[in-house]
Design an enzyme around this catalytic site. Structure first.
Site, PDB file in Angstrom:
ATOM      1  N   GLN A 166       0.812  -1.126  -0.013  1.00  0.00           N
ATOM      2  CA  GLN A 166       0.073  -0.045   0.133  1.00  0.00           C
ATOM      3  C   GLN A 166       0.907   1.200   0.084  1.00  0.00           C
ATOM      4  OE1 GLN A 166      -3.593  -0.341   0.874  1.00  0.00           O
ATOM      5  NE2 GLN A 166      -3.881   1.792   0.275  1.00  0.00           N
ATOM      6  N   PHE A 167       1.392   1.750  -1.129  1.00  0.00           N
ATOM      7  CA  PHE A 167       2.175   2.858  -1.181  1.00  0.00           C
ATOM      8  C   PHE A 167       1.537   4.178  -0.958  1.00  0.00           C
ATOM      9  CE2 PHE A 167       0.266   3.254  -5.316  1.00  0.00           C
ATOM     10  CZ  PHE A 167       0.315   4.630  -5.603  1.00  0.00           C
ATOM     11  N   THR A 168       0.188   4.201  -0.883  1.00  0.00           N
ATOM     12  CA  THR A 168      -0.433   5.538  -0.375  1.00  0.00           C
ATOM     13  C   THR A 168      -0.603   5.559   0.876  1.00  0.00           C
ATOM     14  OG1 THR A 168      -2.739   4.089  -0.302  1.00  0.00           O
ATOM     15  CG2 THR A 168      -2.083   4.983  -2.565  1.00  0.00           C
TER      16      THR A 168
END
Length: 149
Positions: A78-80
């Protein structure tokens, strides 16, 4: 590294119409990798999350870890989690690790958790995924390996 950890009764991830990972009772972990992260962050997060006491004991207190209860883990990249919304209305992701680096550290995290004897389901890196879960409690914890929160 940053993680959103949820205590779950069950969870699953579907990528491109195919279920790629699932977990029964245990933890669902959304894991973000920052551009300044390294192997020490992987080890810190694997140890912290597998030993985090968020499961109830016989007296109803959160005194038991995933290791204690023999639970599963679903880990989703989950890079966000590195989205910066302090300026403007669109998140900036400058602090997120580049994809090649992020994938390697994500895979190292999954391997470290598996070495603890935990069954780990995963998503597919760099794909659009649908994650469903039954949050138990609800219990949701945020962890940052740099201890920013």
């Amino acid at each position: 590294m940053r993680a959103v950890i949820q205590r779950t009764l069950s969870s699953q991830v579907i990528s491109e119409g195919i279920q790629t990972g699932k977990a029964g009772f245990g933890l669902t972990v959304l894991l973000g990798v920052g551009k300044e992260d390294g192997e020490e962050d992987v080890q810190y997060m694997a140890d912290k999350i597998t030993n985090l006491r968020v499961f109830e004991d016989d007296q109803g207190k959160m005194n038991r870890s995933l290791m204690d209860v023999g639970g599963d883990m679903l880990v989703i990249s989950q890079f966000t989690l590195y989205g910066d919304v302090r300026h403007g209305r669109r998140p900036g992701f400058d602090q997120a690790a580049p994809p090649v680096m992020a994938e390697a550290l994500y895979e190292n995290f999954v391997a470290a958790v598996r070495r603890c004897g935990i069954s780990v389901g995963t998503g597919v890196f760099r794909t659009e995924m649908v994650v469903t879960l039954a949050n138990h409690g609800p219990v949701t914890i945020l962890i940052d390996s740099k201890k920013k929160f």
